[in-house]
Scaffold this motif. Structure first.
Motif, PDB file in Angstrom:
ATOM      1  N   ASN A   1       0.926  -1.278   0.179  1.00  0.00           N
ATOM      2  CA  ASN A   1      -0.091   0.086   0.215  1.00  0.00           C
ATOM      3  C   ASN A   1       0.905   1.092  -0.165  1.00  0.00           C
ATOM      4  OD1 ASN A   1      -1.235   2.245   1.685  1.00  0.00           O
ATOM      5  ND2 ASN A   1      -2.960   1.359   1.252  1.00  0.00           N
ATOM      6  N   ILE A   2       1.814   1.175   0.855  1.00  0.00           N
ATOM      7  CA  ILE A   2       2.840   2.544   0.934  1.00  0.00           C
ATOM      8  C   ILE A   2       3.556   2.654  -0.460  1.00  0.00           C
ATOM      9  CG2 ILE A   2       4.928   3.490   2.248  1.00  0.00           C
ATOM     10  CD1 ILE A   2       3.727   2.035   4.495  1.00  0.00           C
TER      11      ILE A   2
ATOM     12  N   ILE B   1       4.095   0.692 -18.889  1.00  0.00           N
ATOM     13  CA  ILE B   1       4.847  -0.050 -17.880  1.00  0.00           C
ATOM     14  C   ILE B   1       3.954   0.253 -16.668  1.00  0.00           C
ATOM     15  CG2 ILE B   1       6.705  -0.189 -16.533  1.00  0.00           C
ATOM     16  CD1 ILE B   1       8.206   0.370 -19.080  1.00  0.00           C
ATOM     17  N   ILE B   2       3.654   1.448 -16.598  1.00  0.00           N
ATOM     18  CA  ILE B   2       2.972   1.835 -15.226  1.00  0.00           C
ATOM     19  C   ILE B   2       1.541   1.219 -15.224  1.00  0.00           C
ATOM     20  CG2 ILE B   2       1.749   3.746 -14.026  1.00  0.00           C
ATOM     21  CD1 ILE B   2       3.931   5.707 -15.391  1.00  0.00           C
ATOM     22  N   VAL B   3       0.729   0.928 -16.448  1.00  0.00           N
ATOM     23  CA  VAL B   3      -0.659   0.456 -16.322  1.00  0.00           C
ATOM     24  C   VAL B   3      -0.602  -1.252 -16.189  1.00  0.00           C
ATOM     25  CG1 VAL B   3      -2.341  -0.219 -17.936  1.00  0.00           C
ATOM     26  CG2 VAL B   3      -1.449   2.086 -18.276  1.00  0.00           C
ATOM     27  N   ALA B   4       0.737  -1.629 -16.729  1.00  0.00           N
ATOM     28  CA  ALA B   4       1.092  -3.132 -16.211  1.00  0.00           C
ATOM     29  C   ALA B   4       1.264  -3.168 -14.998  1.00  0.00           C
ATOM     30  CB  ALA B   4       2.049  -3.681 -17.176  1.00  0.00           C
ATOM     31  N   ALA B   5       1.953  -2.309 -14.324  1.00  0.00           N
ATOM     32  CA  ALA B   5       2.386  -2.506 -13.154  1.00  0.00           C
ATOM     33  C   ALA B   5       1.268  -2.284 -12.130  1.00  0.00           C
ATOM     34  CB  ALA B   5       3.499  -1.639 -12.451  1.00  0.00           C
ATOM     35  N   THR B   6       0.215  -1.273 -12.350  1.00  0.00           N
ATOM     36  CA  THR B   6      -0.865  -1.104 -11.669  1.00  0.00           C
ATOM     37  C   THR B   6      -1.897  -2.290 -11.648  1.00  0.00           C
ATOM     38  OG1 THR B   6      -0.757   1.275 -12.143  1.00  0.00           O
ATOM     39  CG2 THR B   6      -2.922   0.488 -11.470  1.00  0.00           C
ATOM     40  N   ALA B   7      -2.004  -2.947 -12.925  1.00  0.00           N
ATOM     41  CA  ALA B   7      -2.801  -4.133 -13.187  1.00  0.00           C
ATOM     42  C   ALA B   7      -2.248  -5.388 -12.316  1.00  0.00           C
ATOM     43  CB  ALA B   7      -2.925  -4.547 -14.472  1.00  0.00           C
ATOM     44  N   ALA B   8      -0.989  -5.362 -11.910  1.00  0.00           N
ATOM     45  CA  ALA B   8      -0.320  -6.416 -11.284  1.00  0.00           C
ATOM     46  C   ALA B   8      -0.651  -6.303  -9.723  1.00  0.00           C
ATOM     47  CB  ALA B   8       1.052  -6.523 -11.736  1.00  0.00           C
ATOM     48  N   ILE B   9      -1.045  -5.277  -9.103  1.00  0.00           N
ATOM     49  CA  ILE B   9      -0.924  -5.130  -7.672  1.00  0.00           C
ATOM     50  C   ILE B   9      -2.530  -5.891  -7.422  1.00  0.00           C
ATOM     51  CG2 ILE B   9      -1.846  -3.549  -5.784  1.00  0.00           C
ATOM     52  CD1 ILE B   9      -0.458  -1.215  -7.458  1.00  0.00           C
ATOM     53  N   PRO B  10      -3.605  -5.928  -7.873  1.00  0.00           N
ATOM     54  CA  PRO B  10      -4.392  -7.014  -7.292  1.00  0.00           C
ATOM     55  C   PRO B  10      -3.907  -8.452  -7.368  1.00  0.00           C
ATOM     56  CG  PRO B  10      -5.472  -5.222  -8.650  1.00  0.00           C
ATOM     57  CD  PRO B  10      -4.113  -5.215  -8.939  1.00  0.00           C
ATOM     58  N   LEU B  11      -3.312  -8.634  -8.476  1.00  0.00           N
ATOM     59  CA  LEU B  11      -2.727 -10.117  -8.621  1.00  0.00           C
ATOM     60  C   LEU B  11      -1.641 -10.481  -7.440  1.00  0.00           C
ATOM     61  CD1 LEU B  11      -2.578 -12.588 -10.163  1.00  0.00           C
ATOM     62  CD2 LEU B  11      -0.820 -11.623 -11.542  1.00  0.00           C
ATOM     63  N   ILE B  12      -0.699  -9.298  -6.899  1.00  0.00           N
ATOM     64  CA  ILE B  12       0.314  -9.810  -6.033  1.00  0.00           C
ATOM     65  C   ILE B  12      -0.566  -9.933  -4.872  1.00  0.00           C
ATOM     66  CG2 ILE B  12       1.904  -8.463  -4.682  1.00  0.00           C
ATOM     67  CD1 ILE B  12       2.807  -7.212  -7.325  1.00  0.00           C
TER      68      ILE B  12
ATOM     69  N   LEU C   1      -0.764 -13.314  -2.298  1.00  0.00           N
ATOM     70  CA  LEU C   1      -0.474 -13.149  -0.637  1.00  0.00           C
ATOM     71  C   LEU C   1      -1.397 -13.606   0.183  1.00  0.00           C
ATOM     72  CD1 LEU C   1       1.163  -9.714  -0.393  1.00  0.00           C
ATOM     73  CD2 LEU C   1       2.566 -11.669  -0.413  1.00  0.00           C
ATOM     74  N   ILE C   2      -2.537 -13.271  -0.406  1.00  0.00           N
ATOM     75  CA  ILE C   2      -3.905 -13.682   0.648  1.00  0.00           C
ATOM     76  C   ILE C   2      -4.553 -14.982   0.423  1.00  0.00           C
ATOM     77  CG2 ILE C   2      -6.117 -12.746   1.538  1.00  0.00           C
ATOM     78  CD1 ILE C   2      -3.847 -11.036   2.306  1.00  0.00           C
ATOM     79  N   VAL C   3      -4.752 -15.533  -0.583  1.00  0.00           N
ATOM     80  CA  VAL C   3      -5.178 -16.496  -1.221  1.00  0.00           C
ATOM     81  C   VAL C   3      -4.703 -17.804  -0.318  1.00  0.00           C
ATOM     82  CG1 VAL C   3      -5.921 -18.299  -3.070  1.00  0.00           C
ATOM     83  CG2 VAL C   3      -6.357 -15.711  -3.086  1.00  0.00           C
ATOM     84  N   PRO C   4      -3.453 -18.091  -0.360  1.00  0.00           N
ATOM     85  CA  PRO C   4      -2.634 -19.267   0.218  1.00  0.00           C
ATOM     86  C   PRO C   4      -3.079 -19.054   1.768  1.00  0.00           C
ATOM     87  CG  PRO C   4      -1.218 -18.189  -1.344  1.00  0.00           C
ATOM     88  CD  PRO C   4      -2.384 -17.355  -1.339  1.00  0.00           C
ATOM     89  N   VAL C   5      -3.050 -18.008   2.166  1.00  0.00           N
ATOM     90  CA  VAL C   5      -3.317 -17.863   3.540  1.00  0.00           C
ATOM     91  C   VAL C   5      -4.924 -18.440   4.010  1.00  0.00           C
ATOM     92  CG1 VAL C   5      -3.585 -16.433   5.510  1.00  0.00           C
ATOM     93  CG2 VAL C   5      -1.786 -16.285   4.026  1.00  0.00           C
ATOM     94  N   ILE C   6      -5.786 -18.101   3.153  1.00  0.00           N
ATOM     95  CA  ILE C   6      -7.173 -18.419   3.399  1.00  0.00           C
ATOM     96  C   ILE C   6      -7.308 -19.826   3.255  1.00  0.00           C
ATOM     97  CG2 ILE C   6      -9.596 -18.097   2.204  1.00  0.00           C
ATOM     98  CD1 ILE C   6      -9.067 -15.119   1.749  1.00  0.00           C
ATOM     99  N   ASN C   7      -6.819 -20.475   2.242  1.00  0.00           N
ATOM    100  CA  ASN C   7      -6.963 -21.785   1.874  1.00  0.00           C
ATOM    101  C   ASN C   7      -6.361 -22.904   2.962  1.00  0.00           C
ATOM    102  OD1 ASN C   7      -8.440 -21.392  -0.545  1.00  0.00           O
ATOM    103  ND2 ASN C   7      -6.618 -21.306  -1.615  1.00  0.00           N
ATOM    104  N   LYS C   8      -5.320 -22.417   3.590  1.00  0.00           N
ATOM    105  CA  LYS C   8      -4.689 -23.360   4.824  1.00  0.00           C
ATOM    106  C   LYS C   8      -5.803 -23.763   5.567  1.00  0.00           C
ATOM    107  CE  LYS C   8       0.081 -21.095   4.897  1.00  0.00           C
ATOM    108  NZ  LYS C   8       0.473 -22.283   4.400  1.00  0.00           N
TER     109      LYS C   8
END
Length: 358
Positions: free
Chosen positions: A191-192, A336-347, A351-358
């Motif tokens: 986020n920061i 490049i900026i658009v690609a990086a922005t689109a990658a944020i939700p994927l990142i 991060l979160i989904v493997p935690v939820i699936n544990k």
């Protein structure tokens, strides 16, 4: 199912719907869904009708989608996050369809009335206003955001031995691990980083001056940059605090309806701040600033939402919708900026989904 998650999900959905509906009323008054209009057309009843029809159409889509998803939520409450994401995706698609219809109406109206727009060419541009103008907040402001994140990390590390081996957050149960304990701090760090980059981009956005009022247009555009910079910083701080509260609830067993209250407070604060900024820009006339090099319709693609002008060296230009900026997709850095922005939700998903699936 519990009432609180329903209220939280519904509130977020309604907030997004309101922002989409307002899309037809904010921004440059001489632009109707990406179609440039002459000054005399601003108060034309037919123009107001096009805007109203967009709001009604989008609102109708929102009511149908919201009703269907609400019924789905009642039968499968455990899928609340999936249902919310589905509802948001569907209303964005529906809003795009409404914009397409409204844009065609605007084109037909412009042709029927014979409206022609004289293309201006004389304009002065200040690419770097200079340090004395201070167009955006200093990056040091984000040290407060980083301090909140560091505090969350320090408390989690200090309380490691007291954190239960089995953690429960809502419908999810986790086994304690370094990843589980600190994964939300990674979200805070992301986020920061994102908001810092956004703040930097704002400072580099072109400042296009009116030759007839150089100083006045400069001050308005600097104010435009600064208020967006403040809004971005405040939104980042609120989100980091909210993630910290979620982490505390999961790790330290904070009870009650704190998650619901903090979620509702975050939504209310973001909505009020965004609405307040739009009203302020409207009242001060700051949302009516024109960036002449980017005001030709032919440079705006995909329903007037994407700016593509290989002859324009600027990376960021003011959005013709009057709020914020948009990227020049003809600029290689823009892609490049658009690609990086689109990658944020994927990142965040990774991060979160493997935690939820544990």
């Amino acid at each position: 199912m519990a009432l609180e998650p329903v209220i939280l999900i519904t509130s977020l959905y309604v907030m997004i719907v309101l922002m989409l509906v307002l899309q037809g009323y904010i921004g440059l008054r001489n632009v109707l869904f990406g179609i440039m209009l002459p000054a005399e057309a601003r108060q034309d009843p037919a123009v107001r009708t096009v805007r109203r029809n967009y709001a009604l159409l989008t609102g109708g889509f929102a009511a149908v989608i919201g009703g269907i998803c609400f019924l789905w939520l009642r039968h499968q409450p455990a899928r609340g996050l999936l249902i919310l994401m589905t509802a948001i995706l569907l209303i964005i698609i529906a809003s795009g369809f409404a914009v397409w219809i409204s844009r065609m109406s605007a084109e037909r109206l412009k042709a029927a009335r014979g409206w022609e727009i004289a293309v201006q060419s004389k304009r002065a541009a200040s690419l770097t206003p200079g340090q004395r103008h201070r167009p955006v907040l200093s990056s040091w402001w984000y040290s407060m955001n980083a301090a909140v994140m560091a505090l969350c990390i320090f408390i989690a590390a200090a309380k490691w031995d007291t954190i239960p081996q089995v953690l429960i957050l809502g419908n999810y149960i986790f086994n304690k691990s370094v990843w589980i304990v600190f994964v939300l701090n990674m979200v805070q760090a992301l986020n920061i980083t994102v908001f810092l980059c956004y703040n930097r981009l704002i400072s580099r956005a072109r400042t296009s001056l009116d030759p007839l009022d150089r100083e006045g247009s400069l001050q308005k555009q600097l104010a435009h940059k600064r208020i967006h910079s403040i809004l971005a910083w405040a939104a980042s701080l609120l989100m980091i605090v909210f993630v910290g509260v979620v982490q505390a609830i999961g790790l330290y067993g904070w009870k009650g309806n704190l998650l619901f209250l903090s979620g509702m407070s975050l939504l209310a604060a973001l909505f009020l701040a965004l609405t307040g900024v739009m009203l302020y820009l409207r009242i001060k006339g700051i949302d009516q600033l024109k960036d002449v090099p980017s005001m030709e319709e032919r440079h705006w693609k995909w329903l007037g939402s994407i700016y593509v002008n290989p002859e324009d060296p600027a990376l960021l230009v003011p959005s013709i919708h009057g709020f914020g900026w948009t990227i020049n997709m003809a600029n290689p850095r823009g892609k490049i900026i658009v690609a990086a922005t689109a990658a944020i939700p994927l990142i965040e998903f990774v991060l979160i989904v493997p935690v939820i699936n544990k």
